[in-house]
Design a protein around this motif. Structure first.
Motif, PDB file in Angstrom:
ATOM      1  N   THR A 134       0.912  -1.226   0.104  1.00 38.67           N
ATOM      2  CA  THR A 134      -0.001  -0.056   0.087  1.00 38.67           C
ATOM      3  C   THR A 134       0.672   1.190  -0.169  1.00 38.67           C
ATOM      4  N   ARG A 135       2.126   1.077   0.373  1.00 39.53           N
ATOM      5  CA  ARG A 135       3.138   2.083   0.223  1.00 39.53           C
ATOM      6  C   ARG A 135       4.269   1.666  -0.434  1.00 39.53           C
ATOM      7  N   VAL A 136       4.902   2.646  -1.408  1.00 36.91           N
ATOM      8  CA  VAL A 136       5.840   2.367  -2.339  1.00 36.91           C
ATOM      9  C   VAL A 136       6.937   3.496  -2.019  1.00 36.91           C
ATOM     10  N   ALA A 137       8.254   3.330  -2.324  1.00 36.20           N
ATOM     11  CA  ALA A 137       9.231   4.468  -2.370  1.00 36.20           C
ATOM     12  C   ALA A 137       9.770   4.528  -3.899  1.00 36.20           C
ATOM     13  N   VAL A 138       9.619   5.438  -4.425  1.00 35.21           N
ATOM     14  CA  VAL A 138      10.213   5.703  -5.857  1.00 35.21           C
ATOM     15  C   VAL A 138      11.276   6.735  -6.019  1.00 35.21           C
ATOM     16  N   SER A 139      11.987   6.191  -6.709  1.00 39.15           N
ATOM     17  CA  SER A 139      13.334   7.311  -7.106  1.00 39.15           C
ATOM     18  C   SER A 139      13.711   7.321  -8.608  1.00 39.15           C
ATOM     19  N   SER A 140      14.317   6.169  -9.272  1.00 39.70           N
ATOM     20  CA  SER A 140      14.674   6.150 -10.477  1.00 39.70           C
ATOM     21  C   SER A 140      13.573   6.522 -11.644  1.00 39.70           C
ATOM     22  N   ALA A 141      12.235   6.091 -11.177  1.00 40.62           N
ATOM     23  CA  ALA A 141      11.276   6.330 -11.966  1.00 40.62           C
ATOM     24  C   ALA A 141      10.951   7.677 -12.250  1.00 40.62           C
ATOM     25  N   ILE A 142      11.136   8.374 -11.288  1.00 37.64           N
ATOM     26  CA  ILE A 142      10.936   9.909 -11.293  1.00 37.64           C
ATOM     27  C   ILE A 142      12.165  10.402 -11.805  1.00 37.64           C
ATOM     28  N   MET A 143      13.168  10.350 -11.143  1.00 37.09           N
ATOM     29  CA  MET A 143      14.194  11.068 -11.361  1.00 37.09           C
ATOM     30  C   MET A 143      14.821  10.807 -12.955  1.00 37.09           C
ATOM     31  N   GLU A 144      14.670   9.625 -13.545  1.00 38.66           N
ATOM     32  CA  GLU A 144      14.975   9.480 -14.889  1.00 38.66           C
ATOM     33  C   GLU A 144      13.902   9.788 -16.037  1.00 38.66           C
ATOM     34  N   SER A 145      12.683  10.275 -15.317  1.00 38.88           N
ATOM     35  CA  SER A 145      11.576  10.709 -16.280  1.00 38.88           C
ATOM     36  C   SER A 145      11.880  12.030 -17.146  1.00 38.88           C
ATOM     37  N   ASN A 146      11.437  11.913 -18.368  1.00 35.46           N
ATOM     38  CA  ASN A 146      11.264  13.199 -19.380  1.00 35.46           C
ATOM     39  C   ASN A 146      10.394  14.350 -18.628  1.00 35.46           C
ATOM     40  N   ASP A 147       9.378  13.795 -17.930  1.00 34.80           N
ATOM     41  CA  ASP A 147       8.613  14.620 -17.047  1.00 34.80           C
ATOM     42  C   ASP A 147       8.224  14.068 -15.560  1.00 34.80           C
ATOM     43  N   PRO A 148       8.978  14.500 -14.821  1.00 38.60           N
ATOM     44  CA  PRO A 148       8.899  13.963 -13.475  1.00 38.60           C
ATOM     45  C   PRO A 148       7.516  14.233 -12.809  1.00 38.60           C
ATOM     46  N   ALA A 149       7.130  15.419 -13.303  1.00 39.73           N
ATOM     47  CA  ALA A 149       5.678  16.055 -12.526  1.00 39.73           C
ATOM     48  C   ALA A 149       4.564  14.869 -12.999  1.00 39.73           C
ATOM     49  N   ALA A 150       4.485  14.771 -14.179  1.00 34.83           N
ATOM     50  CA  ALA A 150       3.684  13.846 -14.751  1.00 34.83           C
ATOM     51  C   ALA A 150       3.639  12.338 -14.412  1.00 34.83           C
ATOM     52  N   THR A 151       4.875  11.961 -14.100  1.00 34.23           N
ATOM     53  CA  THR A 151       5.159  10.613 -13.582  1.00 34.23           C
ATOM     54  C   THR A 151       4.685  10.439 -12.235  1.00 34.23           C
ATOM     55  N   SER A 152       5.171  11.470 -11.732  1.00 32.68           N
ATOM     56  CA  SER A 152       4.631  11.271 -10.001  1.00 32.68           C
ATOM     57  C   SER A 152       3.057  11.206 -10.074  1.00 32.68           C
ATOM     58  N   MET A 153       2.336  12.096 -10.862  1.00 29.03           N
ATOM     59  CA  MET A 153       1.267  12.071 -10.854  1.00 29.03           C
ATOM     60  C   MET A 153       0.568  10.866 -11.336  1.00 29.03           C
ATOM     61  N   GLU A 154       1.062  10.063 -12.365  1.00 29.27           N
ATOM     62  CA  GLU A 154       0.638   8.836 -12.687  1.00 29.27           C
ATOM     63  C   GLU A 154       0.612   7.747 -11.621  1.00 29.27           C
ATOM     64  N   LEU A 155       1.850   7.660 -10.997  1.00 28.62           N
ATOM     65  CA  LEU A 155       2.181   6.649  -9.739  1.00 28.62           C
ATOM     66  C   LEU A 155       1.359   6.997  -8.570  1.00 28.62           C
ATOM     67  N   LEU A 156       0.908   8.325  -8.214  1.00 31.70           N
ATOM     68  CA  LEU A 156      -0.025   8.539  -7.258  1.00 31.70           C
ATOM     69  C   LEU A 156      -1.365   8.178  -7.838  1.00 31.70           C
ATOM     70  N   GLU A 157      -1.729   8.265  -9.152  1.00 28.88           N
ATOM     71  CA  GLU A 157      -3.057   7.779  -9.385  1.00 28.88           C
ATOM     72  C   GLU A 157      -3.118   6.314  -9.392  1.00 28.88           C
ATOM     73  N   ASP A 158      -2.141   5.685  -9.591  1.00 25.48           N
ATOM     74  CA  ASP A 158      -1.951   3.870  -9.554  1.00 25.48           C
ATOM     75  C   ASP A 158      -2.177   3.712  -8.083  1.00 25.48           C
ATOM     76  N   LEU A 159      -1.691   4.354  -7.031  1.00 22.92           N
ATOM     77  CA  LEU A 159      -1.871   4.108  -5.885  1.00 22.92           C
ATOM     78  C   LEU A 159      -3.249   3.923  -5.130  1.00 22.92           C
ATOM     79  N   LYS A 160      -3.985   4.739  -5.880  1.00 25.63           N
ATOM     80  CA  LYS A 160      -5.325   5.004  -5.414  1.00 25.63           C
ATOM     81  C   LYS A 160      -6.055   3.529  -5.545  1.00 25.63           C
TER      82      LYS A 160
END
Length: 78
Positions: free
Chosen positions: A52-78
């Motif tokens: 129910t909780r995850v820690a994410v680093s590389s997926a966000i740091m290596e993304s071309n759009d870190p904000a969009a990737t963060s939002m997608e991950l947050l949405e997936d956690l709902k």
């Protein structure tokens, strides 16, 4: 709990897989996070295993759009 998957953040560690996530889901008394190679592809598997909780680093740091990737991950956690 991890690294669940291979990760560039700690390449020297071998992935432990989802069995440990399932075990933590059943037995842990304290809050825990699934870590290691968490991204939009692996998050669903970790959630199905009970995370129910995850820690994410590389997926966000290596993304071309870190904000969009963060939002997608947050949405997936709902």
């Amino acid at each position: 709990v991890g690294p669940v998957n291979a990760t560039m953040t700690k390449p020297e560690l071998s992935p432990i897989g989802l069995d440990y996530v399932r075990e933590a889901t059943r037995t842990a008394k304290l809050p825990w996070f699934a870590i290691g190679g968490m991204n939009t592809s692996t998050l669903e598997q970790a959630r199905k295993a009970g995370a129910t909780r995850v820690a994410v680093s590389s997926a966000i740091m290596e993304s071309n759009d870190p904000a969009a990737t963060s939002m997608e991950l947050l949405e997936d956690l709902k």
